[in-house]
Motif scaffolding. Structure first.
Motif, short mmCIF file in Angstrom:
data_model
loop_
_atom_site.label_atom_id
_atom_site.label_comp_id
_atom_site.label_asym_id
_atom_site.label_seq_id
_atom_site.Cartn_x
_atom_site.Cartn_y
_atom_site.Cartn_z
N ARG A 2 0.78 -1.12 0.21
CA ARG A 2 0.06 0.02 0.13
C ARG A 2 0.71 1.33 0.02
O ARG A 2 0.52 2.34 -0.58
CB ARG A 2 -0.97 0.16 1.25
N GLU A 3 2.07 1.14 0.88
CA GLU A 3 2.80 2.34 0.90
C GLU A 3 3.42 2.64 -0.63
O GLU A 3 3.69 3.84 -0.80
CB GLU A 3 3.88 2.01 1.88
N ARG A 4 3.70 1.70 -1.41
CA ARG A 4 4.32 2.02 -2.92
C ARG A 4 3.49 2.57 -3.53
O ARG A 4 3.82 3.43 -4.45
CB ARG A 4 4.58 0.53 -3.39
N ALA A 5 2.02 2.78 -3.39
CA ALA A 5 1.19 3.64 -4.04
C ALA A 5 1.51 5.13 -3.86
O ALA A 5 0.94 6.10 -4.90
CB ALA A 5 -0.33 3.19 -3.76
N HIS A 6 2.11 5.58 -2.64
CA HIS A 6 2.33 6.81 -2.38
C HIS A 6 3.62 7.27 -2.60
O HIS A 6 4.02 8.37 -2.33
CB HIS A 6 2.11 6.95 -0.98
N TRP A 7 4.49 6.57 -3.37
CA TRP A 7 6.14 6.87 -3.78
C TRP A 7 6.01 8.20 -4.37
O TRP A 7 6.84 8.92 -3.96
CB TRP A 7 6.58 5.60 -4.49
N ASP A 8 5.22 8.30 -5.35
CA ASP A 8 5.26 9.87 -6.14
C ASP A 8 4.92 10.65 -5.12
O ASP A 8 5.69 11.97 -5.24
CB ASP A 8 4.33 9.72 -7.36
N ASP A 9 4.19 10.87 -4.30
CA ASP A 9 3.54 11.78 -3.49
C ASP A 9 4.87 12.11 -2.25
O ASP A 9 5.42 13.27 -2.16
CB ASP A 9 2.47 11.41 -2.85
N PHE A 10 5.30 10.86 -2.14
CA PHE A 10 6.69 11.13 -1.10
C PHE A 10 7.81 11.83 -1.92
O PHE A 10 8.40 12.68 -1.36
CB PHE A 10 6.88 9.75 -0.53
N GLN A 11 8.00 11.40 -3.10
CA GLN A 11 9.32 12.09 -3.82
C GLN A 11 8.86 13.58 -4.13
O GLN A 11 9.90 14.41 -3.90
CB GLN A 11 9.32 11.20 -5.13
N GLN A 12 7.73 13.81 -4.37
CA GLN A 12 7.17 15.68 -4.65
C GLN A 12 7.37 16.00 -3.27
O GLN A 12 7.92 17.26 -3.30
CB GLN A 12 5.93 15.40 -5.14
N ALA A 13 6.86 15.51 -2.32
CA ALA A 13 7.01 16.19 -0.92
C ALA A 13 8.49 16.49 -0.51
O ALA A 13 9.00 17.56 0.00
CB ALA A 13 6.35 15.41 0.14
N PHE A 14 9.17 15.31 -0.72
CA PHE A 14 10.62 15.36 -0.41
C PHE A 14 11.45 16.61 -1.15
O PHE A 14 12.24 17.20 -0.57
CB PHE A 14 11.19 14.25 -0.94
N SER A 15 11.05 16.71 -2.51
CA SER A 15 11.52 17.61 -3.36
C SER A 15 11.26 19.10 -2.98
O SER A 15 12.08 20.19 -2.96
CB SER A 15 11.34 17.45 -4.73
N ARG A 16 10.12 19.11 -2.47
CA ARG A 16 9.32 20.48 -2.03
C ARG A 16 10.12 20.93 -0.80
O ARG A 16 10.56 22.04 -0.68
CB ARG A 16 8.08 20.69 -1.89
N VAL A 17 10.43 20.13 -0.05
CA VAL A 17 10.95 20.38 1.51
C VAL A 17 12.42 20.64 1.17
O VAL A 17 12.87 21.72 1.67
CB VAL A 17 10.83 19.07 2.58
N LEU A 18 13.26 20.09 0.19
CA LEU A 18 14.43 20.38 0.08
C LEU A 18 14.75 21.78 -0.77
O LEU A 18 15.66 22.50 -0.21
CB LEU A 18 15.32 19.37 -0.79
N SER A 19 13.96 21.74 -1.44
CA SER A 19 14.04 23.14 -2.31
C SER A 19 13.64 24.43 -1.35
O SER A 19 14.14 25.32 -1.45
CB SER A 19 12.63 23.28 -3.56
N ALA A 20 12.45 24.14 -0.53
CA ALA A 20 12.23 25.31 0.47
C ALA A 20 13.22 25.64 1.34
O ALA A 20 13.20 26.60 1.97
CB ALA A 20 10.90 25.02 1.12
N THR A 21 13.86 24.45 1.78
CA THR A 21 14.99 24.98 2.87
C THR A 21 16.31 25.12 2.70
O THR A 21 17.15 25.17 3.41
CB THR A 21 14.65 23.80 4.11
#
Length: 50
Positions: A2-21
């Protein structure tokens, strides 16, 4: 599985956090960590470049 279904969302959030900080004075560097020696070399290269 089930968690694999959220992989793309996780990657987008990870990218946004790194870009913002990540700033010019406190940048983030993402290095692969598949083998112990490689991230150490990457970290050393980043440190030498500063």
């Amino acid at each position: 599985m089930r968690e694999r279904a959220h992989w793309d969302d996780f990657q987008q959030a990870f990218s946004r956090v790194l870009s913002a900080t990540s700033t010019r004075w406190a940048p983030w560097y993402v290095v692969p960590a598949d083998h112990k020696w490689f991230p150490r070399v990457c970290a050393a290269a980043v440190r030498l470049a500063w």
